[in-house]
Write a protein that holds these residues in place. Structure first.
Motif, mmCIF file in Angstrom:
data_model
loop_
_atom_site.group_PDB
_atom_site.id
_atom_site.type_symbol
_atom_site.label_atom_id
_atom_site.label_comp_id
_atom_site.label_asym_id
_atom_site.label_seq_id
_atom_site.Cartn_x
_atom_site.Cartn_y
_atom_site.Cartn_z
ATOM 1 N N GLY A 67 3.546 7.504 -1.504
ATOM 2 C CA GLY A 67 2.680 7.998 -2.579
ATOM 3 C C GLY A 67 3.387 8.059 -3.919
ATOM 4 N N ASP A 68 4.699 8.325 -3.899
ATOM 5 C CA ASP A 68 5.449 8.400 -5.167
ATOM 6 C C ASP A 68 6.185 7.085 -5.472
ATOM 7 O OD1 ASP A 68 7.402 8.384 -3.259
ATOM 8 O OD2 ASP A 68 8.340 10.259 -3.867
ATOM 9 N N ASN A 69 5.852 6.035 -4.730
ATOM 10 C CA ASN A 69 6.456 4.697 -4.912
ATOM 11 C C ASN A 69 7.970 4.677 -4.676
ATOM 12 O OD1 ASN A 69 4.112 3.039 -5.713
ATOM 13 N ND2 ASN A 69 4.016 4.483 -7.421
ATOM 14 N N SER A 70 8.480 5.633 -3.882
ATOM 15 C CA SER A 70 9.934 5.721 -3.676
ATOM 16 C C SER A 70 10.429 4.855 -2.516
ATOM 17 C CB SER A 70 10.334 7.172 -3.387
ATOM 18 O OG SER A 70 9.678 7.621 -2.212
ATOM 19 N N ARG A 71 9.533 4.510 -1.567
ATOM 20 C CA ARG A 71 9.984 3.689 -0.429
ATOM 21 C C ARG A 71 10.141 2.239 -0.887
ATOM 22 N NH1 ARG A 71 7.966 0.227 3.388
ATOM 23 N NH2 ARG A 71 8.642 0.419 5.574
ATOM 24 N N THR A 104 0.862 -1.183 0.000
ATOM 25 C CA THR A 104 0.000 0.000 0.000
ATOM 26 C C THR A 104 0.896 1.230 0.000
ATOM 27 O OG1 THR A 104 -0.132 0.321 2.404
ATOM 28 C CG2 THR A 104 -1.666 -1.259 1.442
ATOM 29 N N ALA A 105 0.373 2.349 -0.473
ATOM 30 C CA ALA A 105 1.172 3.570 -0.461
ATOM 31 C C ALA A 105 1.352 4.069 0.972
ATOM 32 C CB ALA A 105 0.503 4.651 -1.322
ATOM 33 N N SER A 106 0.254 4.083 1.727
ATOM 34 C CA SER A 106 0.306 4.625 3.091
ATOM 35 C C SER A 106 -0.058 3.553 4.105
ATOM 36 C CB SER A 106 -0.646 5.814 3.222
ATOM 37 O OG SER A 106 -1.973 5.362 3.063
#
Ligand SMILES: Cc1cc2nc3c(=O)[nH]c(=O)nc-3n(C[C@H](O)[C@H](O)[C@H](O)COP(=O)(O)O)c2cc1C
Length: 210
Positions: free
Chosen positions: A177-181, A122-124
């Motif tokens: 949210g920006d798929n960076s993690r 998930t994003a968050s």
């Protein structure tokens, strides 16, 4: 006893792909387990939008190492781990479309009494870690599969107040949210443990089915 474990996943930006590799690693650690990692193909309606993203294109390139899933992969498997990014708290359309191709298998009960687990991204942190797994359960139970989660006893790394993915329902990672993690070690540990648990439960169910 020999046991077959299928890890089938869809991943746009690579988070679920990394988790799939960890689930497969965990399953391979069980003696007698043979493991396949297969990806769910992209749907045409998403292609033009997603292919504008370099991140998406690079991730899809890396995933070419995994063949597209077939019904024979489902038949071969004694246990199946399904990996999906969340879409508004549910599994992604690509995975649902694939599951919806199994009507003929459902009619014959071909997936009944096989072990199943679900892992997510998930994003968050409150974006659907738990709901995506619980909502994914509905079609899997229609198919007669036996659900395998990731209980705290085997996963003490989840008993924290830090911002990590995963729950007793199954492994999860967070993409931001920006798929960076990227997935962190404790999330990958839970993913490995799901693979191991599915292999062990699938082995017992296989003995019961014999
Ligand atoms: C249509 C759509 C709906 C989404 N809904 C949610 C959501 O409800 N909650 C959330 O945390 N992330 C949501 N996301 C973000 C994705 O879950 C995120 O990009 C994904 O976990 C990354 O995994 P992947 O790299 O394997 O594709 C949504 C993304 C899209 C495109």
């Amino acid at each position: 006893m020999a046991v077959n474990v299928l890890v089938v996943y869809y991943s746009a930006f690579g988070h679920v792909h990394q988790m799939a590799d960890a689930v497969a690693e965990g399953a391979r650690g069980v003696q007698g387990a043979e493991v396949r990692v297969r990806r769910v193909p992209e749907l045409d309606m998403f292609k033009s939008g997603l292919e504008k993203s370099e991140h998406y294109r690079a991730s899809q390139q890396r995933q070419q190492e995994n063949a597209e899933v077939t019904h024979d992969d489902l038949r071969w498997a004694d246990g199946i781990a399904f990996g999906t990014p969340t879409r508004y708290g549910n599994m992604c359309a690509q995975m649902k479309a694939f599951i919806d191709t199994t009507a003929g298998m459902w009619q014959k009960g071909e997936l009944e009494n096989k072990a199943a687990g679900v892992f997510v991204s998930t994003a968050s942190i409150h974006g659907g870690q738990e709901t995506t797994i619980l909502t994914s359960l509905v079609p899997l139970l229609h198919l007669g599969m036996v659900f395998v989660g990731t209980p705290y006893g085997e996963n003490p790394q989840m008993l924290v107040t830090d911002g990590i993915g995963g729950s007793p329902y199954g492994p999860g990672t967070l993409s931001a949210g920006d798929n960076s993690r990227q997935p962190v070690e404790s999330e990958l540990t839970t993913a490995r443990n799901l693979g191991s648990r599915i292999a062990r439960v699938a082995e017992q169910l296989k003995a019961l089915r014999a």
